[in-house]
Design an enzyme around this catalytic site. Sequence first.
Site, PDB file in Angstrom:
ATOM      1  N   CYS A   2     -25.810  10.779   8.211  1.00 56.22           N
ATOM      2  CA  CYS A   2     -26.368   9.506   8.656  1.00 56.22           C
ATOM      3  C   CYS A   2     -26.927   8.756   7.450  1.00 56.22           C
ATOM      4  CB  CYS A   2     -27.488   9.636   9.681  1.00 56.22           C
ATOM      5  SG  CYS A   2     -27.006  10.517  11.164  1.00 56.22           S
ATOM      6  N   ARG A  27     -21.894   9.023   4.448  1.00 52.81           N
ATOM      7  CA  ARG A  27     -22.863   9.945   5.048  1.00 52.81           C
ATOM      8  C   ARG A  27     -22.620  10.157   6.548  1.00 52.81           C
ATOM      9  NH1 ARG A  27     -27.349  10.607   1.801  1.00 52.81           N
ATOM     10  NH2 ARG A  27     -28.500  11.363   3.585  1.00 52.81           N
ATOM     11  N   TRP A  74     -23.680  10.166  11.918  1.00 53.96           N
ATOM     12  CA  TRP A  74     -22.871  11.385  12.068  1.00 53.96           C
ATOM     13  C   TRP A  74     -23.552  12.159  13.175  1.00 53.96           C
ATOM     14  CZ3 TRP A  74     -23.309  16.710  11.842  1.00 53.96           C
ATOM     15  CH2 TRP A  74     -22.117  17.419  11.688  1.00 53.96           C
ATOM     16  N   ASN A 100     -32.462   9.643  10.290  1.00 56.87           N
ATOM     17  CA  ASN A 100     -31.509  10.581   9.701  1.00 56.87           C
ATOM     18  C   ASN A 100     -32.193  11.946   9.711  1.00 56.87           C
ATOM     19  OD1 ASN A 100     -29.756  11.991   8.000  1.00 56.87           O
ATOM     20  ND2 ASN A 100     -30.661  11.122   6.147  1.00 56.87           N
ATOM     21  N   GLY A 101     -31.537  12.950  10.313  1.00 60.04           N
ATOM     22  CA  GLY A 101     -32.146  14.285  10.367  1.00 60.04           C
ATOM     23  C   GLY A 101     -32.118  14.817  11.789  1.00 60.04           C
ATOM     24  N   GLU A 485     -10.319  26.276  -3.304  1.00 64.92           N
ATOM     25  CA  GLU A 485     -10.654  24.854  -3.381  1.00 64.92           C
ATOM     26  C   GLU A 485      -9.441  23.997  -3.006  1.00 64.92           C
ATOM     27  OE1 GLU A 485     -13.193  23.188  -3.345  1.00 64.92           O
ATOM     28  OE2 GLU A 485     -12.697  21.239  -4.182  1.00 64.92           O
ATOM     29  N   LYS A 489      -9.340  21.371   0.090  1.00 62.85           N
ATOM     30  CA  LYS A 489      -8.998  19.949  -0.091  1.00 62.85           C
ATOM     31  C   LYS A 489      -7.905  19.554   0.889  1.00 62.85           C
ATOM     32  CE  LYS A 489     -11.652  18.931  -1.716  1.00 62.85           C
ATOM     33  NZ  LYS A 489     -12.835  19.405  -2.382  1.00 62.85           N
ATOM     34  N   GLU A 492      -9.213  19.550   4.611  1.00 59.50           N
ATOM     35  CA  GLU A 492     -10.227  18.565   5.019  1.00 59.50           C
ATOM     36  C   GLU A 492      -9.698  17.142   5.040  1.00 59.50           C
ATOM     37  OE1 GLU A 492     -13.864  17.982   2.693  1.00 59.50           O
ATOM     38  OE2 GLU A 492     -12.796  18.615   0.908  1.00 59.50           O
ATOM     39  N   HIS A 508      -1.889  42.255   2.531  1.00 64.23           N
ATOM     40  CA  HIS A 508      -2.755  42.955   3.491  1.00 64.23           C
ATOM     41  C   HIS A 508      -2.921  42.148   4.777  1.00 64.23           C
ATOM     42  CE1 HIS A 508      -3.693  46.006   0.554  1.00 64.23           C
ATOM     43  NE2 HIS A 508      -3.908  45.051  -0.331  1.00 64.23           N
ATOM     44  N   LYS A 607     -20.422  13.311   3.892  1.00 62.24           N
ATOM     45  CA  LYS A 607     -20.539  13.746   2.506  1.00 62.24           C
ATOM     46  C   LYS A 607     -21.727  14.668   2.287  1.00 62.24           C
ATOM     47  CE  LYS A 607     -19.395  13.297  -1.883  1.00 62.24           C
ATOM     48  NZ  LYS A 607     -18.193  14.097  -2.212  1.00 62.24           N
TER      49      LYS A 607
HETATM   50  O1  M6R Z   1     -23.543  18.262  -1.624  1.00 61.99           O
HETATM   51  P1  M6R Z   1     -23.143  19.698  -1.633  1.00 61.99           P
HETATM   52  O2  M6R Z   1     -22.377  20.077  -2.857  1.00 61.99           O
HETATM   53  O3  M6R Z   1     -24.273  20.631  -1.376  1.00 61.99           O
HETATM   54  O4  M6R Z   1     -22.153  19.833  -0.401  1.00 61.99           O
HETATM   55  C1  M6R Z   1     -21.586  21.059  -0.043  1.00 61.99           C
HETATM   56  C2  M6R Z   1     -20.391  20.861   0.842  1.00 61.99           C
HETATM   57  O5  M6R Z   1     -20.747  20.208   2.021  1.00 61.99           O
HETATM   58  C3  M6R Z   1     -19.284  20.060   0.151  1.00 61.99           C
HETATM   59  O6  M6R Z   1     -18.924  20.652  -1.059  1.00 61.99           O
HETATM   60  C4  M6R Z   1     -18.040  19.963   1.050  1.00 61.99           C
HETATM   61  O7  M6R Z   1     -17.469  21.206   1.226  1.00 61.99           O
HETATM   62  C5  M6R Z   1     -17.054  18.958   0.453  1.00 61.99           C
HETATM   63  N1  M6R Z   1     -16.793  17.885   1.380  1.00 61.99           N
HETATM   64  C6  M6R Z   1     -15.719  19.530   0.172  1.00 61.99           C
HETATM   65  O8  M6R Z   1     -14.857  18.593  -0.376  1.00 61.99           O
END
Ligand code: M6R
Length: 612
Positions: A2, A27, A74, A100-101, A485, A489, A492, A508, A607
């Site tokens: 948010c 956000r 969000w 927000n929260g 990673e 990517k 997501e 395995h 984010k």
């Molecule tokens: O802000 P942060 O690095 O603590 O966030 C952690 C994860 O939420 C963040 O890395 C998330 O996995 C990314 N969207 C991945 O691309």
Amino acid sequence: MCGIVGYIGQREAWQIIVKGLKRLEYRGYDSAGVALVDQQHINHYKKTGKVSDLEAAAAGANLQGRTGIGHTRWATHGEPSDRNAHPHLSEDGRLAIVHNGIIENYGPLKEELSSRGHVFQSDTDTEVLIHLIADILAEEKTDLLEAVRIALTQVIGAYAILVTDREHPEQLIAARKGSPMVIGVGNGEYFIASDASPIIEYTRNVIYLKDREIAFINGGELLIKTIDNEVQTPYIQKLEMQLEMLEKAGYDHFMLKEIHEQPRSIRDCMRGRIYPQEGKVQLGGIKEYADKLRNAERIIIVACGTSWHAGLVGEYLIEEFARIPVGVEYASEFRYRNPIITERDIVIAISQSGETADTMAAIELAKERGATILGICNVVGSSIPRLTHGGVYTHAGPEIGVASTKAFTAQVTVLTLIAMYAAQLRGTLAQSKLVELLTSLEDIPTLVEKTLACDQATQYIAAEIKDATNAIFLGRGVGFPVALEGALKLKEISYIHAEGYPAAEMKHGPIALIDEEMPVVVIATQNSSYEKVISNIQEVKARKGRVIAIVTEGDTAVRALADYVIEIPDADEAFLPLLATIPLQLLSYHTALLRGCNVDQPRNLAKSVTVE
Ligand code: M6R
């Protein structure tokens, strides 16, 4: 999670708020809303969808008002809908709030308020808070500031809130605990937001509100006090961010821009910190903890998502260079275990946003148990750097695409520096080796630049895999976190189900999934596990899998086996993640584009994850 924006001053608030909300959409982007105070009325507009949907819905309405608050959501409590979108109003329409929260005790509070006749319009925890404030205002016959303060003493959870009052258009209240809030100080006007991006074009003078602080703006004057009623002296800082950093600079998406910024961001991250000729690393933010690092019995890395993957790279490097045992923990699991932590442990918390709730909770836990906490964060002035004992900023610049790209390579760069710094302190690497490693590291930004030339190859391969429903990413050694990673990517942003595995683990279990439809992306560069990875590729080919291999320039052996290859420059194995990640970022980007996905704002994500 948010984003909130508020304005009070002589200008019309709507434009400022809407523009600011667009900057904060990373956000959260499932619904948006704005409340404007105009001539002792609150006009509010709310809409499911993006800020642009809100703009369209409000076109032609009365958008006047020099005091206003806005929100991009969000969803946590209550589905995304017009009804649940913020702002929420008190029953009499006098007060409006954005939040927000999460108000964790909203259930009992709601029950109590309902029993006293309050009727709620939404399913949100936020609406409970504005009813509580209104209730206190009526019952205690006090002013709004005091009513907000009393209400916040009853609240359990995290919040950043803005409250307006139609009876006092000259007033605006902001408060925070556990969620960020920045106040931009203009000339008789104030801009308040979840981060500095909506503020930067109006003023560089900002105050980062601290936890449990309430800011009261009244007729152009600002008063800050704590929830315990202690008046605070505001500390005004200068913003260093540039407006251009928040724009796409000709790229179609922030993600693509951020991928291409990596030569610069990695260079910025190393600037002033490495001295290759002397074989020396200098990290001012953790210098004070040099003795702790020298004598550390163990390092525990806590993080989430991409930052956790960076932590895994850190594990390899710190153990290899500094010979300190490292454990890498998901912050969300660590915080709810009863982990064994001693005063001789160092905990490194990694976070791009510096606001991730689980990572913050893990820090608090480790701190209570006496560990030294070091942070690796990107957002200057965020919460985590304030919670940690020392730390190293990544200096990657604002990352706006929800999928983390340049923040990951900057985190890996910092971890590489910490590994070498610890090795230098502990004497676990010969000086000549440090000189050699740092000399190669200095060259990495140029090699990243060269690696970006694989853009065309990744576009071509993306067209070949875009209709896949599953994908596997394999790697060994430092290539394993790169595989994780790469898989994250792809899933997501393109919504293709993808898994990362250590290449040797494939047999395995996951090997059962392989058929001619399955893209298998393999990190197969020439390093210590090269021959082993070739065997793994053969196993995939024997089951008709489609192999996409990331190889070292000039490679022939893997080329002969793989269906597609992407070449990256040769470099020391320790720096492989900084190069091999780039084609995977581009592959995900192009695949997502071809599938028509919203690359910068993938569904259901945000984010900065400020809720557990
Ligand atoms: O802000 P942060 O690095 O603590 O966030 C952690 C994860 O939420 C963040 O890395 C998330 O996995 C990314 N969207 C991945 O691309």
